[in-house]
Design a protein around this motif. Structure first.
Motif, mmCIF file in Angstrom:
data_model
loop_
_atom_site.group_PDB
_atom_site.id
_atom_site.type_symbol
_atom_site.label_atom_id
_atom_site.label_comp_id
_atom_site.label_asym_id
_atom_site.label_seq_id
_atom_site.Cartn_x
_atom_site.Cartn_y
_atom_site.Cartn_z
ATOM 1 N N GLU A 118 0.827 -1.206 0.000
ATOM 2 C CA GLU A 118 0.000 0.000 0.000
ATOM 3 C C GLU A 118 0.861 1.256 0.000
ATOM 4 N N CYS A 119 1.955 1.246 0.777
ATOM 5 C CA CYS A 119 2.865 2.401 0.803
ATOM 6 C C CYS A 119 3.471 2.649 -0.579
ATOM 7 N N GLN A 120 3.879 1.573 -1.240
ATOM 8 C CA GLN A 120 4.480 1.717 -2.573
ATOM 9 C C GLN A 120 3.439 2.163 -3.600
ATOM 10 N N TYR A 121 2.213 1.707 -3.443
ATOM 11 C CA TYR A 121 1.137 2.144 -4.333
ATOM 12 C C TYR A 121 0.852 3.632 -4.157
ATOM 13 N N ILE A 122 0.897 4.106 -2.919
ATOM 14 C CA ILE A 122 0.685 5.537 -2.643
ATOM 15 C C ILE A 122 1.785 6.368 -3.294
ATOM 16 N N PHE A 199 2.172 -8.255 -2.451
ATOM 17 C CA PHE A 199 2.109 -7.984 -3.891
ATOM 18 C C PHE A 199 0.873 -7.197 -4.317
ATOM 19 N N GLY A 200 -0.102 -7.071 -3.437
ATOM 20 C CA GLY A 200 -1.303 -6.341 -3.806
ATOM 21 C C GLY A 200 -2.445 -7.256 -4.207
ATOM 22 N N GLU A 201 -3.609 -6.637 -4.422
ATOM 23 C CA GLU A 201 -4.842 -7.396 -4.618
ATOM 24 C C GLU A 201 -4.915 -8.101 -5.969
ATOM 25 N N THR A 202 -4.412 -7.481 -7.024
ATOM 26 C CA THR A 202 -4.530 -8.075 -8.354
ATOM 27 C C THR A 202 -3.827 -9.431 -8.427
ATOM 28 N N ILE A 203 -2.613 -9.497 -7.911
ATOM 29 C CA ILE A 203 -1.856 -10.748 -7.948
ATOM 30 C C ILE A 203 -2.430 -11.756 -6.960
ATOM 31 N N ALA A 541 1.512 -2.741 -6.472
ATOM 32 C CA ALA A 541 0.173 -3.235 -6.141
ATOM 33 C C ALA A 541 -0.865 -2.475 -6.958
ATOM 34 N N GLU A 542 -1.896 -3.179 -7.378
ATOM 35 C CA GLU A 542 -3.000 -2.563 -8.113
ATOM 36 C C GLU A 542 -4.302 -3.020 -7.478
#
Length: 633
Positions: A118-122, A199-203, A541-542
């Motif tokens: 989430e931090c990297q997505y922000i 890895f985020g929600e998409t993966i 992450a996406e």
């Protein structure tokens, strides 16, 4: 939130690198200074208010920069992107900085409230939203034009000044994830929540779907084994198996929607509002005014795009489909040659030669699929779609149509033109098994071997350096920037889609297809996990609420499978014996049964809710509270 920005200090004593920016070698100093100034500048001045540090090596700064952010900055960014977190009352709500105390596990000194993904997505969101103000060009590069509102990062990418941006791996967290995910062979569920956090929600959704699909195939595999052992040549007994397949393919897709809703609600993405889509980096055109945002941006005529699609892309796709059919006819010539050779010699070698044409054809299919994929990407990019979603939809449509015809045309021809069930069974088995072996090798084993070779060379080079810098960080960044880029779940879903076709389209002819699919998917889980953790760079992450257009693709395949299995059942001697005098009555009966099964399929899809009752109530409650809050305002 505006008031909070004024208290945000860009200084962070414990700098934690989260994202890596690599600029092209020889990038001008004034460009670097301008770009880094914009990154660290305050939000009120049009900056991103992030932290930047150059990665210093023995050779000095190699135009690699590490980006991080203060804890407060990340919390405010979480509100900006609309992250949804769990509250103390166990409900899921959009995070706001002003109400931060109401969220579960929140504390001012708890830096783990937001996951690293989430931090990297922000940070990615803030970097992509760095926009030109009054600059007319990128400093130092007069040919790289800018205009007010243009994304700076996108312009740097298209100009070749910015090589790449990627999130950095967290070595300790990755080690824990690898151990729980594939570090030991075990029978059990994957750690989907941990995968999502890293890895985020998409993966995580892809691996969730892969796991679910594998478990869903087990009943088909269990039922298929006795059909293979006890009734292999008796195709009449496959009527019940085909009927079960038709119901199975509908139920598993509807149940998946419910499981997907449960997971994405728990992760918060089911409630996230869709972000306004910006023009994709490759989009170009004459400058104009966007009527929605009022900002100046490239404008391209939709008529020109339609001309490119229908007068160039469509004929090219048709030409590729024709070429695929031409290759298929060459395959049948090879099959006839192998059969004639076997009849003349009738030896063990001639028996093996019967499988050679199918194996060669399976390899050719995989090669053609990959070559066509590159052509489809070039054409779709040339069509100049404004939005990434439009680009992806057109690309998926091109690739699915070609892959479907390329992989299944020969099977349809054998079944409904040649009426050769034995050859159909042999071809289906060979195509399925060969494609699975080739995909495992090309997607995981070969990249892993190449990555290990590169890692050994890099470690040897780094150990020879004498430097006072943090060698482990320098080594990590240099290793990761050379790793392959993971371009998303497209190829992974495509592989499952084709596998679903092999299993469902001609199930009554080859019941063991589900068995091989289960075995392949078990190894696929481990090889894909290895690929994500060891072969590719960490992807950003996406957030996503479902598997998108692939749900429709699988449902379309299940509808086609109803038609093919009904026709195959109608072709069986047992059913033909019921209509000895009139073939028209047989055709009408098969058509009636097919329509009834499709009606049952659509009724089941309508009756089974996409979301469980509990989730529906929670969503309705949140909507009611939002409306009440609006009334009070």
């Amino acid at each position: 939130m505006a008031e909070s920005w004024s208290f945000l200090d860009a200084f962070e004593p414990d700098f934690r690198p989260l994202v890596v920016i690599e600029l092209a070698k020889g990038t001008k100093e004034e460009t670097i200074q301008w770009f880094t100034d914009r990154i660290v500048d305050k939000k009120g001045n049009g900056g991103a208010q992030l932290l930047v540090k150059p990665l210093v090596t023995e050779n000095g700064n190699e135009n690699i920069y590490l980006v991080g952010a203060s804890h407060l900055r990340l919390l405010l960014g979480a509100e900006t992107v609309g992250l949804v977190k769990e509250c103390n009352d166990n409900s899921m709500r959009t995070f706001t900085y002003s109400s931060r105390k109401t969220f579960k596990d929140f504390a001012d000194d708890n830096h783990n409230f937001l996951t690293v993904a989430e931090c990297q997505y922000i940070i990615k969101h803030e970097l992509e939203n760095l926009r030109a103000k009054d600059e007319k060009m990128i400093p130092g590069y007069p040919q790289a034009k800018l205009y007010p509102g243009k994304s700076i990062v996108r312009r740097l990418l298209t100009s070749g000044i910015l090589v790449q941006i990627f999130p950095l791996h967290d070595r300790e967290e990755l080690k824990k994830l690898r151990h729980s995910w594939y570090g030991r062979v075990k029978v059990g569920y994957q750690p989907l929540d941990e995968i999502r956090c890293y890895f985020g929600e998409t993966i995580a959704l892809y691996f969730g779907f892969l796991e679910y699909f594998t478990f869903a195939l087990i009943p088909m595999a269990v039922i298929g084994i006795p059909y293979y052992v006890f009734a292999w040549e008796d195709y009449d007994k496959y009527v019940m198996f085909a009927t079960f397949n038709l119901l199975w393919s509908t139920v598993i897709l509807e149940v998946w929607k419910r499981i997907c809703a449960i997971m994405t609600y728990r992760w918060g993405t089911l409630l996230m509002k869709r972000q306004f889509e910006e023009p994709r980096p490759g989009f170009h055109g004459a400058l104009g005014i966007n009527p929605v945002t009022g900002r100046e941006e490239p404008v391209y005529s939709s008529i020109k795009r339609q001309i490119r699609i229908y007068l160039v892309s469509l004929p090219f796709v048709c030409l590729c489909l024709y070429f695929s059919l031409y290759v298929m006819m060459i395959y049948f010539d090879l099959e006839q040659w192998a059969l004639d050779y076997h009849e003349e010699n009738e030896s063990n070698f001639s028996n093996l030669m019967l499988f050679v044409p199918s194996i060669i054809y399976a390899v050719v299919i995989e090669i053609m699929n990959r070559i066509y994929r590159y052509a489809a990407e070039f054409l779709t990019s040339w069509e100049n779609h404004r939005l990434e979603s439009s680009y992806q939809n057109h690309l998926i449509l091109k690739v699915l149509v070609f892959n479907f015809l390329n992989c299944f045309a020969s099977l349809f021809y054998i079944a409904f033109v040649l009426f050769d069930m034995k050859l159909l069974r042999q071809s289906l088995a060979t195509l399925l098994i060969t494609s699975q072996i080739l995909n495992q090798f090309a997607e995981s084993l070969l990249p892993y071997w190449l990555q290990r070779r590169h890692k050994k060379r890099m470690k040897k080079h780094m150990s020879s350096l004498k430097t006072d810098t943090d060698l482990s960080l320098v080594e990590q960044v240099n290793l990761e920037k050379e790793m392959g880029t993971y371009f998303g779940t497209f190829d992974d879903y495509l592989e499952l889609f084709l596998q679903f076709g092999y299993v469902s389209l001609f199930s009554c002819v080859y019941p063991l297809a589900a068995v091989f699919a289960v075995l392949n998917n078990i190894t696929e889980i481990y090889s894909d996990a290895l690929k994500m953790c060891r072969v590719y760079k960490r992807p950003f992450a996406e957030p996503t609420a479902n598997i998108g257009v692939w749900q429709l693709a699988f449902e379309t395949m299940s509808v086609i499978s109803v038609v093919t299995n009904c026709i195959l059942i109608g072709m069986s001697p047992q059913v033909n014996a019921l209509f000895p005098d009139s073939k028209m009555d047989l055709i009408l009966t098969v058509a009636l049964v097919e329509h009834l099964l499709l009606a049952i399929k659509f009724i089941m899809a309508f009756v089974i809710p996409d979301k469980p009752r509990e989730i529906q109530i929670k969503l309705a409650k949140l909507e009611f509270e939002s409306l009440e809050a609006l009334k009070q305002q």
